[in-house]
Motif scaffolding. Structure first.
Motif, short mmCIF file in Angstrom:
data_model
loop_
_atom_site.label_atom_id
_atom_site.label_comp_id
_atom_site.label_asym_id
_atom_site.label_seq_id
_atom_site.Cartn_x
_atom_site.Cartn_y
_atom_site.Cartn_z
N ALA A 117 28.62 10.97 10.14
CA ALA A 117 28.10 12.34 10.08
C ALA A 117 26.66 12.30 9.60
O ALA A 117 26.29 11.47 8.76
CB ALA A 117 28.96 13.18 9.13
N SER A 118 25.84 13.18 10.13
CA SER A 118 24.42 13.12 9.80
C SER A 118 23.74 14.47 10.06
O SER A 118 24.28 15.33 10.76
CB SER A 118 23.71 12.04 10.64
OG SER A 118 23.79 12.36 12.02
N TYR A 119 22.57 14.60 9.46
CA TYR A 119 21.70 15.74 9.75
C TYR A 119 20.59 15.28 10.70
O TYR A 119 19.99 14.23 10.50
CB TYR A 119 21.06 16.28 8.47
CG TYR A 119 21.99 17.06 7.58
CD1 TYR A 119 22.19 18.42 7.79
CD2 TYR A 119 22.65 16.45 6.52
CE1 TYR A 119 23.02 19.15 6.96
CE2 TYR A 119 23.49 17.17 5.69
CZ TYR A 119 23.67 18.53 5.92
OH TYR A 119 24.50 19.25 5.11
N ALA A 161 26.72 13.37 4.35
CA ALA A 161 27.59 14.51 4.58
C ALA A 161 27.95 15.20 3.27
O ALA A 161 28.60 16.25 3.27
CB ALA A 161 28.86 14.08 5.30
N ASP A 162 27.54 14.63 2.13
CA ASP A 162 27.91 15.18 0.83
C ASP A 162 26.89 16.16 0.27
O ASP A 162 27.05 16.65 -0.85
CB ASP A 162 28.12 14.03 -0.17
CG ASP A 162 26.86 13.18 -0.34
OD1 ASP A 162 26.10 13.05 0.64
OD2 ASP A 162 26.65 12.65 -1.45
N GLN A 185 21.46 10.61 6.94
CA GLN A 185 22.86 10.23 7.12
C GLN A 185 23.64 10.50 5.83
O GLN A 185 24.05 9.60 5.12
CB GLN A 185 22.97 8.76 7.51
CG GLN A 185 24.37 8.33 7.93
CD GLN A 185 24.43 6.85 8.24
OE1 GLN A 185 23.46 6.29 8.72
NE2 GLN A 185 25.55 6.23 7.93
N PHE A 234 23.40 19.77 11.53
CA PHE A 234 24.43 18.86 11.03
C PHE A 234 25.39 18.47 12.15
O PHE A 234 25.85 19.30 12.92
CB PHE A 234 25.21 19.51 9.88
CG PHE A 234 26.28 18.62 9.31
CD1 PHE A 234 25.93 17.53 8.52
CD2 PHE A 234 27.62 18.85 9.58
CE1 PHE A 234 26.91 16.70 7.99
CE2 PHE A 234 28.60 18.02 9.05
CZ PHE A 234 28.24 16.94 8.25
N HIS A 235 25.71 17.16 12.24
CA HIS A 235 26.63 16.65 13.25
C HIS A 235 27.76 15.90 12.54
O HIS A 235 27.52 15.01 11.72
CB HIS A 235 25.91 15.70 14.21
CG HIS A 235 24.86 16.37 15.04
ND1 HIS A 235 25.09 16.82 16.31
CD2 HIS A 235 23.57 16.69 14.76
CE1 HIS A 235 23.99 17.37 16.80
NE2 HIS A 235 23.06 17.31 15.86
N GLU A 236 29.00 16.29 12.85
CA GLU A 236 30.16 15.62 12.26
C GLU A 236 30.28 14.19 12.80
O GLU A 236 29.69 13.83 13.81
CB GLU A 236 31.43 16.41 12.59
CG GLU A 236 31.51 17.79 11.96
CD GLU A 236 31.78 17.75 10.47
OE1 GLU A 236 31.94 16.63 9.92
OE2 GLU A 236 31.83 18.84 9.86
N GLN A 237 31.07 13.38 12.08
CA GLN A 237 31.33 12.01 12.53
C GLN A 237 31.96 12.03 13.92
O GLN A 237 32.81 12.86 14.23
CB GLN A 237 32.27 11.31 11.54
CG GLN A 237 32.59 9.88 11.92
CD GLN A 237 33.44 9.20 10.87
OE1 GLN A 237 33.60 9.71 9.76
NE2 GLN A 237 34.01 8.05 11.21
N PHE A 238 31.51 11.08 14.75
CA PHE A 238 32.00 11.07 16.13
C PHE A 238 32.12 9.63 16.62
O PHE A 238 31.13 8.91 16.71
CB PHE A 238 31.05 11.85 17.04
CG PHE A 238 31.45 11.86 18.50
CD1 PHE A 238 32.50 12.63 18.94
CD2 PHE A 238 30.76 11.07 19.42
CE1 PHE A 238 32.86 12.63 20.28
CE2 PHE A 238 31.11 11.06 20.76
CZ PHE A 238 32.17 11.84 21.19
#
Length: 357
Positions: free
Chosen positions: A240-242, A202-203, A200, A231-235
């Motif tokens: 956001a997480s891998y 995104a950086d 978790q 990779f999944h953007e915040q939803f």
């Protein structure tokens, strides 16, 4: 705690009781085979009794997993308090103490039946029954596998159904991300599963071919190569997480992957400084480092199984060359050391080498 989680815990306890009740008639049927007939004492099969309880553990795992999938497909929120209660319930249902002595108690019942016929020597004959030891080992392995499978499936259900929850409670592993450039990110919370790693953050840019190393509480290390970062953007409030697809590397594969990283960042006075801290530093006390590397090589010869020894020694050769070059990279040497199979004395030497970087 929500009414929903209380209902779930009650349901799981009901599954536990139902499974136990279904196994009881089978055990009773085996007990009925204990008899003295035609001058001969007939005993039930201890192996059959063992199998009933091992199948029971697997049945509980299956039914509980199905129930969890049903629940997680319909709930909107699961918090850390609820997950902790669920974990405690699983530990209670699959407590080793509930299963380990069952075969011994079954054997005691056979002994009492034999003694009722005046056969006092039967206890001596059964005292060293190897089936009991084998059963206990199988029970421990089955329980550990059941708990691990339920935990992994719970994480998967939550991920697949996009359930909002306290994600930090699932990130129980610590990993290091090693970029092909040599850039390294340490101490990242993650969830490592078979063929997948959930992270978790995104950086951090994670790309195919990057290396992930996992440090375990028993001192062991695992190395993975990223196949698909996923990779999944915040939803809708889900961070956001891998959700990476990874391949676990053996000792030799891990060494080869790290050598590839070394190739990308070393050379005459080479440095990688693309908005990052230069991790390549000079060692002023190479003599101490080389002495520790010699100790590490000797410890591997003594402590590491033969099938892992050759690969481990090859890794030490690469580490030694790093120090002899005069400018060992901390990220590279750390990653290489992570690929050395662990033992108590080896871990101590590795810590000493890392202290020289």
């Amino acid at each position: 705690m929500s009414e929903l989680i209380n209902a779930l815990l009650s349901k799981l306890q009901a599954i536990d009781r139902a499974c136990e009740e279904s196994a009881l008639p089978k055990i009773m049927a085996l007990h009925l085979q204990t008899r003295f007939e035609a001058g001969r004492f007939h005993m039930p099969s201890f192996q059959d009794a063992s199998q009933i309880w091992l199948v029971l553990i697997k049945e509980k795992e299956s039914r509980i997993t199905n129930e969890l999938e049903l629940i997680f497909s319909s709930v909107a929120y699961i918090g850390e308090t609820e997950l902790t209660a669920l974990a405690n319930c699983m530990v209670e249902i699959f407590s080793e103490s509930k299963y380990l002595n069952r075969l011994t108690l079954f054997k005691d019942g056979v002994v009492r039946c034999a003694q009722s016929y005046g056969l006092s020597s039967i206890e001596t004959r059964l005292g060293n029954n190897a089936t009991d030891a084998a059963y206990r080992a199988c029970v421990m392995n089955s329980i550990r596998a059941a708990l691990a499978n339920i935990e992994a499936n719970t994480k998967l259900f939550i991920s697949n159904r996009s359930v909002k929850m306290g994600f930090t409670s699932l990130m129980t592993d610590k990993v290091t991300v090693i970029k092909q450039s040599g850039e390294q990110h340490e101490g990242i919370a993650a969830s490592v599963q078979t063929g997948k790693i959930f992270l978790q953050r995104a950086d951090i840019l994670i790309e195919p071919g990057d290396i992930i190393t996992r440090s375990m509480s028993n001192g062991g290390q695992e190395t993975f190569e990223v196949i698909d970062p996923g990779f999944h953007e915040q939803f809708h409030g889900i961070p956001a997480s891998y959700q990476m697809r990874v391949q676990k590397l053996g000792v030799r594969e891990a060494k080869a992957a790290i050598q590839h990283v070394t190739y990308n960042i070393t050379g005459d006075n080479a440095r990688f400084n693309n908005n990052t801290i230069d991790n390549s530093i000079n060692i002023t006390n190479n003599t101490s480092a080389l002495e520790k590397i010699y100790e590490l090589r000797q410890a591997i010869e003594v402590s590491i199984p033969h099938d892992q020894k050759e690969g481990a020694l090859e890794i030490v050769d690469v580490i030694e060359s790093q120090f002899k070059n005069g400018t060992p990279s901390k990220s590279v040497v750390s990653a290489l050391l992570a690929g050395v199979p662990q033992a108590a004395n080896i871990a101590t030497i590795i810590s000493a080498i890392l202290g020289l970087l």
